[in-house]
Design an enzyme around this catalytic site. Sequence first.
Site, PDB file in Angstrom:
ATOM      1  N   HIS A  73       0.823  -1.219   0.000  1.00 15.16           N
ATOM      2  CA  HIS A  73       0.000   0.000   0.000  1.00 15.16           C
ATOM      3  C   HIS A  73       0.857   1.268   0.000  1.00 15.16           C
ATOM      4  O   HIS A  73       0.530   2.256   0.646  1.00 15.16           O
ATOM      5  CB  HIS A  73      -0.948   0.029   1.215  1.00 15.16           C
ATOM      6  CG  HIS A  73      -1.988  -1.043   1.206  1.00 15.16           C
ATOM      7  ND1 HIS A  73      -3.273  -0.842   0.760  1.00 15.16           N
ATOM      8  CD2 HIS A  73      -1.939  -2.337   1.591  1.00 15.16           C
ATOM      9  CE1 HIS A  73      -3.968  -1.957   0.871  1.00 15.16           C
ATOM     10  NE2 HIS A  73      -3.180  -2.889   1.370  1.00 15.16           N
ATOM     11  N   ASN A  93     -10.469  -2.478   2.972  1.00 12.17           N
ATOM     12  CA  ASN A  93     -10.306  -2.470   1.518  1.00 12.17           C
ATOM     13  C   ASN A  93     -11.657  -2.197   0.865  1.00 12.17           C
ATOM     14  O   ASN A  93     -12.689  -2.237   1.527  1.00 12.17           O
ATOM     15  CB  ASN A  93      -9.788  -3.822   1.014  1.00 12.17           C
ATOM     16  CG  ASN A  93      -8.284  -3.963   1.159  1.00 12.17           C
ATOM     17  OD1 ASN A  93      -7.565  -2.979   1.346  1.00 12.17           O
ATOM     18  ND2 ASN A  93      -7.796  -5.180   1.061  1.00 12.17           N
TER      19      ASN A  93
HETATM   20  C1  HEM Z   1      -1.978 -11.250   7.178  1.00 12.90           C
HETATM   21  C2  HEM Z   1      -2.542 -10.293   6.413  1.00 12.90           C
HETATM   22  C3  HEM Z   1      -2.016  -8.908   6.291  1.00 12.90           C
HETATM   23  C4  HEM Z   1      -0.816  -8.384   6.693  1.00 12.90           C
HETATM   24  C5  HEM Z   1       0.335  -9.094   7.393  1.00 12.90           C
HETATM   25  C6  HEM Z   1      -0.816  -6.986   6.314  1.00 12.90           C
HETATM   26  C7  HEM Z   1       0.228  -6.114   6.522  1.00 12.90           C
HETATM   27  C8  HEM Z   1       0.256  -4.797   6.140  1.00 12.90           C
HETATM   28  C9  HEM Z   1       1.364  -3.906   6.320  1.00 12.90           C
HETATM   29  C10 HEM Z   1       2.696  -4.302   6.960  1.00 12.90           C
HETATM   30  C11 HEM Z   1       1.003  -2.701   5.851  1.00 12.90           C
HETATM   31  C12 HEM Z   1       1.863  -1.443   5.807  1.00 12.90           C
HETATM   32  C13 HEM Z   1       1.652  -0.645   7.063  1.00 12.90           C
HETATM   33  C14 HEM Z   1       2.507   0.607   7.087  1.00 12.90           C
HETATM   34  O1  HEM Z   1       3.713   0.503   6.822  1.00 12.90           O
HETATM   35  O2  HEM Z   1       1.961   1.676   7.402  1.00 12.90           O
HETATM   36  C15 HEM Z   1      -0.341  -2.800   5.374  1.00 12.90           C
HETATM   37  C16 HEM Z   1      -1.076  -1.763   4.849  1.00 12.90           C
HETATM   38  C17 HEM Z   1      -2.423  -1.846   4.589  1.00 12.90           C
HETATM   39  N1  HEM Z   1      -3.219  -2.977   4.652  1.00 12.90           N
HETATM   40 FE1  HEM Z   1      -2.625  -4.802   5.163  1.00 12.90          FE
HETATM   41  N2  HEM Z   1      -2.002  -6.682   5.722  1.00 12.90           N
HETATM   42  C18 HEM Z   1      -2.779  -7.824   5.692  1.00 12.90           C
HETATM   43  C19 HEM Z   1      -4.057  -7.938   5.208  1.00 12.90           C
HETATM   44  C20 HEM Z   1      -4.880  -6.878   4.914  1.00 12.90           C
HETATM   45  C21 HEM Z   1      -6.307  -6.941   4.738  1.00 12.90           C
HETATM   46  C22 HEM Z   1      -7.128  -8.217   4.886  1.00 12.90           C
HETATM   47  C23 HEM Z   1      -6.746  -5.674   4.492  1.00 12.90           C
HETATM   48  C24 HEM Z   1      -8.140  -5.160   4.278  1.00 12.90           C
HETATM   49  C25 HEM Z   1      -9.224  -5.714   4.845  1.00 12.90           C
HETATM   50  C26 HEM Z   1      -5.582  -4.808   4.494  1.00 12.90           C
HETATM   51  C27 HEM Z   1      -5.606  -3.446   4.275  1.00 12.90           C
HETATM   52  C28 HEM Z   1      -4.506  -2.618   4.324  1.00 12.90           C
HETATM   53  C29 HEM Z   1      -4.550  -1.210   4.036  1.00 12.90           C
HETATM   54  C30 HEM Z   1      -5.783  -0.405   3.646  1.00 12.90           C
HETATM   55  C31 HEM Z   1      -3.243  -0.728   4.211  1.00 12.90           C
HETATM   56  C32 HEM Z   1      -2.770   0.705   3.990  1.00 12.90           C
HETATM   57  C33 HEM Z   1      -2.821   1.468   5.286  1.00 12.90           C
HETATM   58  C34 HEM Z   1      -2.503   2.926   5.042  1.00 12.90           C
HETATM   59  O3  HEM Z   1      -3.300   3.592   4.357  1.00 12.90           O
HETATM   60  O4  HEM Z   1      -1.450   3.400   5.501  1.00 12.90           O
HETATM   61  N3  HEM Z   1      -4.471  -5.564   4.754  1.00 12.90           N
HETATM   62  N4  HEM Z   1      -0.772  -4.103   5.535  1.00 12.90           N
END
Ligand code: HEM
Length: 553
Positions: free
Chosen positions: A55, A130
């Site tokens: 992201h 999401n």
């Molecule tokens: C085991 C599953 C998942 C892991 C380990 C994971 C991990 C991460 C990580 C490490 C980030 C970056 C955070 C940062 O550096 O600020 C991120 C961002 C994000 N993830 Fe996940 N994620 C997973 C599943 C999901 C799911 C299922 C969704 C939605 C339902 C999701 C939505 C998002 C969104 C929207 C961001 C962006 C946040 C922002 O706007 O800064 N992720 N994710």
Amino acid sequence: MTEKIYSYRSGNAFTKNPLVPEYDACGNLLIKDVHHFEQMTTFNRSTNISERIVHSKGSGCFVKMKITDPLSDITVAKPFQNAGEEYEGILRMSTVAGERGTGDHSTVRDPVGTSFKFKTPYGVMDWVFNNTPVFFIRTGGTQFEHFIKSQKRDHRTGLGADYDATQFWDYLTLNPESIHQVTYLFGDRGKQVYPYFNAYSGHTLKFINKDNEVTYVQIHVIQDEGVKNIVNGDEIPIFGPDSNRAHLQSTLEAGKKYSWTCYVQTMTPQQALDFKYNVNDLTKVWSHKEYPLRKFATIETTAPIDNYFEQVEQVAMSPSNLIMDGIEPSNDPVLVARLFSYDDAHRFRFNSPNYDQLPINRPLNTECPYGYKTNNKVDHIPANLTRDGFMSLGASSDKSFISSVDNSIKFPPSAVCPITGKSAPAHSHYVGAKYRADVDTEQKGLKANQVKDHETVAKVDSNLSFMEGINEIDIEQATALYEKIYTKEQQERMAKELINHASTTKSPIVRKRIPQYWGLVNKDLGAKIAEGLNVEYEYLPLKEYCESLKTGE
Ligand code: HEM
């Protein structure tokens, strides 16, 4: 009126020409010119925030949530108790796989990350959602890295799917529970106009009310003007990778307001136990007919961003910021993995645990003693035992941040029961080490107060049987989406998009497997894709498909 004066970063006025460095009679630049060095060294460090591992490409705007219909019957969580309460916040929308400089959804097909940070008087509440209600994986963090790396550039060549889509399709076809999400992705919703999207928690949460009753909940945020997809390319002016960001920013600057309505879908523990699918399974949706949407809030945009770095790059969203008294995570292993992963990612990305003290992330109730004061009415002054570290910005200067707990810090009893993981001290202040017999008596009292329907809840929570293997019911929601919801025209477009994307797949084994994967959703779709990819097609039902994966043929 106070004048704006060019100054050093220290705030002292700079009274020389800021564009001319100081030099001596021989023309040598001088080290004593601290303004010159301040500027050069700051410049060198001005991109020094690690890129998010996923992201990375984000856009943002400010929003406000208003509670319209309290949820006090199903949760004691403070933000949801009173109609009329309003919370300022920020919305960050993002692609998942690409890097910071790659295209947004004007040019890239990807889920839209839709994350909200709300500043409530009770603490910070993040919704890291999401635009699709399901996800590619369902067994946790180990699967996540494997999956994400397959959607990024090939580690050997640094090239993406435009060059060779083998690793992209290899992962997905080997993990067919991904198919529901991928059916969303290659349908029209894979490219959306910002911010005409919905947002979904996807995960199930456990809301707990004052009678210790558990309700299984999913949150839906629905665009009031409907979603808008980029289908022909003329839905917004497309001029390059930032077209969607430009559309968002320019329309907000022109005074346009966007809004969403927030709903919950709910299940009682018995309904969750009787549910055809598993409430902990992130690849499934809940029927709206059987589990109708219940409105509780509205969100509207309030302003465009005016400092991209501080507001969009430095915002730190975390699913753990939705867990509070009255809201527990479900046992969805992906959600549980996320509760750990994001805070860890932030500590790495900001090189400090103190990212949450930056203004964009800072809770309203943690005033900065060195700078701004908040006028907001806050619920309480937070105190805990963490302190110090790089970038510590005043939160630990509060007198309650001492190295041991004292009687000035209150410990309010939890509104909900310890079976859900909360402790419920029978006192409101620290009482020192407890004598064991007293603890035993306390525990007995708490047992009597356990969650209603405890046995049913325990059965629902402990059921993670979907972690092992895949079943025909894991495919049927994808089939329903393709056959019943997509029109003929949309189906045609999806097949074309799939063929186009998969056409670069160089591995013959993976190339042959792609139509078989899509055949699981719809036999004819599989045949169409085989024709488009110019490979032989043999339709395989799920059982035979799984068998074929063993031999890799
Ligand atoms: C085991 C599953 C998942 C892991 C380990 C994971 C991990 C991460 C990580 C490490 C980030 C970056 C955070 C940062 O550096 O600020 C991120 C961002 C994000 N993830 Fe996940 N994620 C997973 C599943 C999901 C799911 C299922 C969704 C939605 C339902 C999701 C939505 C998002 C969104 C929207 C961001 C962006 C946040 C922002 O706007 O800064 N992720 N994710």
